[in-house]
Design a protein around this motif. Structure first.
Motif, PDB file in Angstrom:
ATOM      1  N   LEU A 163     -22.154  19.835  15.636  1.00  0.00           N
ATOM      2  CA  LEU A 163     -21.105  20.541  15.344  1.00  0.00           C
ATOM      3  C   LEU A 163     -20.481  21.780  15.830  1.00  0.00           C
ATOM      4  O   LEU A 163     -20.341  21.932  16.846  1.00  0.00           O
ATOM      5  N   ARG A 164     -18.882  21.011  15.985  1.00  0.00           N
ATOM      6  CA  ARG A 164     -17.931  22.823  16.655  1.00  0.00           C
ATOM      7  C   ARG A 164     -17.346  23.208  16.145  1.00  0.00           C
ATOM      8  O   ARG A 164     -16.854  22.424  15.144  1.00  0.00           O
ATOM      9  N   LEU A 165     -16.687  24.890  15.976  1.00  0.00           N
ATOM     10  CA  LEU A 165     -16.433  25.493  15.750  1.00  0.00           C
ATOM     11  C   LEU A 165     -14.925  26.387  16.837  1.00  0.00           C
ATOM     12  O   LEU A 165     -15.834  26.216  17.536  1.00  0.00           O
ATOM     13  N   PHE A 166     -13.935  26.252  16.011  1.00  0.00           N
ATOM     14  CA  PHE A 166     -12.831  27.131  16.721  1.00  0.00           C
ATOM     15  C   PHE A 166     -12.694  27.715  16.187  1.00  0.00           C
ATOM     16  O   PHE A 166     -12.123  27.908  14.572  1.00  0.00           O
ATOM     17  N   GLN A 167     -12.563  29.524  16.855  1.00  0.00           N
ATOM     18  CA  GLN A 167     -12.358  30.334  15.849  1.00  0.00           C
ATOM     19  C   GLN A 167     -11.000  31.272  16.902  1.00  0.00           C
ATOM     20  O   GLN A 167     -10.988  30.604  18.148  1.00  0.00           O
TER      21      GLN A 167
ATOM     22  N   SER B 140      -7.302  28.532   2.870  1.00  0.00           N
ATOM     23  CA  SER B 140      -7.291  29.714   4.043  1.00  0.00           C
ATOM     24  C   SER B 140      -7.040  28.970   5.600  1.00  0.00           C
ATOM     25  O   SER B 140      -6.309  29.803   6.276  1.00  0.00           O
ATOM     26  N   GLY B 141      -6.376  27.581   5.525  1.00  0.00           N
ATOM     27  CA  GLY B 141      -5.243  27.075   6.739  1.00  0.00           C
ATOM     28  C   GLY B 141      -6.562  26.541   7.217  1.00  0.00           C
ATOM     29  O   GLY B 141      -6.331  25.759   8.190  1.00  0.00           O
ATOM     30  N   CYS B 142      -7.704  26.988   7.189  1.00  0.00           N
ATOM     31  CA  CYS B 142      -9.155  26.165   8.173  1.00  0.00           C
ATOM     32  C   CYS B 142      -8.795  24.315   7.329  1.00  0.00           C
ATOM     33  O   CYS B 142      -8.583  24.334   6.264  1.00  0.00           O
ATOM     34  N   VAL B 143      -8.904  23.786   9.292  1.00  0.00           N
ATOM     35  CA  VAL B 143      -9.447  22.321   9.260  1.00  0.00           C
ATOM     36  C   VAL B 143     -11.026  21.949   9.314  1.00  0.00           C
ATOM     37  O   VAL B 143     -10.918  22.377  10.705  1.00  0.00           O
ATOM     38  N   ALA B 144     -11.221  20.713   8.659  1.00  0.00           N
ATOM     39  CA  ALA B 144     -12.689  20.103   8.687  1.00  0.00           C
ATOM     40  C   ALA B 144     -12.366  18.660   9.059  1.00  0.00           C
ATOM     41  O   ALA B 144     -12.648  17.966   8.202  1.00  0.00           O
ATOM     42  N   ASN B 145     -12.758  18.415  10.142  1.00  0.00           N
ATOM     43  CA  ASN B 145     -12.391  16.594  10.538  1.00  0.00           C
ATOM     44  C   ASN B 145     -14.509  16.252  10.633  1.00  0.00           C
ATOM     45  O   ASN B 145     -15.180  16.676  11.631  1.00  0.00           O
ATOM     46  N   LEU B 146     -14.393  15.272  10.118  1.00  0.00           N
ATOM     47  CA  LEU B 146     -16.586  15.232   9.573  1.00  0.00           C
ATOM     48  C   LEU B 146     -15.755  13.557  10.347  1.00  0.00           C
ATOM     49  O   LEU B 146     -15.677  13.008   9.205  1.00  0.00           O
TER      50      LEU B 146
ATOM     51  N   ILE C 202     -20.821  33.284  13.496  1.00  0.00           N
ATOM     52  CA  ILE C 202     -19.695  32.468  13.023  1.00  0.00           C
ATOM     53  C   ILE C 202     -19.058  33.189  12.009  1.00  0.00           C
ATOM     54  O   ILE C 202     -19.364  34.035  11.257  1.00  0.00           O
ATOM     55  N   GLY C 203     -17.754  33.452  12.340  1.00  0.00           N
ATOM     56  CA  GLY C 203     -16.672  34.641  11.492  1.00  0.00           C
ATOM     57  C   GLY C 203     -15.984  33.208  10.502  1.00  0.00           C
ATOM     58  O   GLY C 203     -16.189  32.928   9.734  1.00  0.00           O
ATOM     59  N   ARG C 204     -14.664  33.479  10.682  1.00  0.00           N
ATOM     60  CA  ARG C 204     -13.854  32.622  10.621  1.00  0.00           C
ATOM     61  C   ARG C 204     -12.914  31.308  11.004  1.00  0.00           C
ATOM     62  O   ARG C 204     -12.101  31.826  11.692  1.00  0.00           O
ATOM     63  N   PRO C 205     -13.658  30.345  11.074  1.00  0.00           N
ATOM     64  CA  PRO C 205     -13.348  29.180  12.008  1.00  0.00           C
ATOM     65  C   PRO C 205     -11.426  28.642  11.067  1.00  0.00           C
ATOM     66  O   PRO C 205     -11.754  28.784   9.658  1.00  0.00           O
ATOM     67  N   VAL C 206     -11.328  28.423  11.965  1.00  0.00           N
ATOM     68  CA  VAL C 206      -9.902  28.451  12.208  1.00  0.00           C
ATOM     69  C   VAL C 206      -9.510  26.020  11.823  1.00  0.00           C
ATOM     70  O   VAL C 206      -9.068  25.375  11.242  1.00  0.00           O
ATOM     71  N   PHE C 207     -11.063  25.501  12.853  1.00  0.00           N
ATOM     72  CA  PHE C 207     -11.024  23.887  13.446  1.00  0.00           C
ATOM     73  C   PHE C 207     -12.400  23.835  12.950  1.00  0.00           C
ATOM     74  O   PHE C 207     -13.266  24.541  13.993  1.00  0.00           O
ATOM     75  N   ILE C 208     -12.827  23.015  12.343  1.00  0.00           N
ATOM     76  CA  ILE C 208     -14.402  22.264  12.575  1.00  0.00           C
ATOM     77  C   ILE C 208     -14.494  20.993  12.111  1.00  0.00           C
ATOM     78  O   ILE C 208     -13.290  20.128  11.733  1.00  0.00           O
ATOM     79  N   GLU C 209     -15.048  20.624  13.395  1.00  0.00           N
ATOM     80  CA  GLU C 209     -15.785  19.041  13.522  1.00  0.00           C
ATOM     81  C   GLU C 209     -16.653  18.558  13.852  1.00  0.00           C
ATOM     82  O   GLU C 209     -18.200  19.137  14.619  1.00  0.00           O
ATOM     83  N   CYS C 210     -17.165  17.912  13.196  1.00  0.00           N
ATOM     84  CA  CYS C 210     -18.250  17.080  12.604  1.00  0.00           C
ATOM     85  C   CYS C 210     -18.933  15.897  13.297  1.00  0.00           C
ATOM     86  O   CYS C 210     -18.149  15.358  12.828  1.00  0.00           O
TER      87      CYS C 210
END
Length: 284
Positions: free
Chosen positions: A217-221, A198-204, A129-137
């Motif tokens: 948990l899904r992460l898009f980098q 930072s521009g990252c978006v998390a949708n939970l 995991i580095g710098r995710p731009v989109f996270i979905e939980c």
């Protein structure tokens, strides 16, 4: 010691009784019968009051219902005891902040029971995991009366909020959320969209009235996609691969977490922090 030996607390007692360097001195619970059953199972005494228990212990787990976290943990900290309080730390930010300040004043370790951080699959996936731009939980479960003293955000979504923030996405810019009560008097299904500076978006999304259980948990980098299933402890890393003169392809690697009990790893971490004075893994 363990205060509250219901659904979660009984396992705290079991593990303290088995961990090297620890001794289960005793337990207490509103139900003396329940406390006696758990205590007998591990050869430990029952204390009828919290104050009686605190005079015999160095560290304590607080596993009472969330609405009681603040009062019980505060009493433990005032007595100079190291405290692991089950998630969420408290019902309100004000209560939580007071607990944190009290721990600092008394020189006590205060750790929050976010056991998902100690899920073996998470340890395997973190290096990717580095710098995710989109996270979905997604965290879904069937309905149970346990935990309904607070809404689903504090009951279930708190796990994923903690995981997202542990990835250091930076300051929050905006939060949009919606929820609805279905079977209890508080919110049972909730969705939150968190935009970070930072521009990252998390949708939970969390639900405690679902027919199927899910903890994913899904992460898009920029150059990879990661998927984590906390139930099966299976992680997947999909990476973009581009060789000179060839079209880009996707390479997939699967990682399987071991059988270690997250709660056991968490308690071992807490005992280490309390005995060495180091910062807890899930400190506030």
């Amino acid at each position: 010691g363990v205060i509250g030996v219901g659904h979660l607390g009984q396992h705290h007692a079991r593990l303290y009784a088995s961990l090297p360097g620890a001794q289960l001195v005793g337990v207490t619970d509103q139900s003396i019968e329940r406390a006696q059953t758990v205590a007998d199972r591990h050869g430990a005494p029952v204390f009828r009051t919290i104050d009686e228990l605190l005079s015999h212990v160095d560290v304590v787990s607080v596993a009472v219902p969330t609405s009681g976290h603040y009062a019980v943990a505060k009493a433990c900290l005032q007595a100079g005891k190291h405290v692991l309080v089950e998630k969420p730390i408290a019902v309100t930010p004000t209560e939580a902040e007071e607990m944190v300040q009290l721990a600092k004043q008394r020189g006590c370790c205060l750790q929050v029971g976010h056991s998902e951080r100690f899920n073996p699959v998470m340890a395997l996936m973190r290096p990717h995991i580095g710098r995710p731009v989109f996270i979905e939980c997604h965290r879904l479960s069937s309905f149970s009366e346990r935990g309904t003293d607070v809404d689903v955000v504090l009951d279930l979504m708190i796990h994923d909020l903690d995981l997202v923030l542990s990835l250091n996405p930076g300051p929050i810019e905006e939060v949009r959320a919606a929820g609805v009560a279905v079977l209890s008097s508080s919110i049972d299904i909730a969705n939150a969209r968190i935009q970070f500076q930072s521009g990252c978006v998390a949708n939970l999304t969390s639900s405690r009235v679902s027919t199927n259980k899910m903890r994913r948990l899904r992460l898009f980098q920029r150059d990879s996609y990661l998927a984590i299933d906390f139930q099966t402890r299976l992680g997947m890393v999909s990476r973009r691969s581009a060789k000179a003169g060839e079209k880009p392809t996707v390479e997939v690697e699967q990682l399987q977490g071991g059988d270690e009990e997250p709660l056991k790893l968490q308690l071992a971490s807490f005992l280490h922090a309390a005995s060495t004075g180091t910062r807890p893994a899930t400190a506030c």
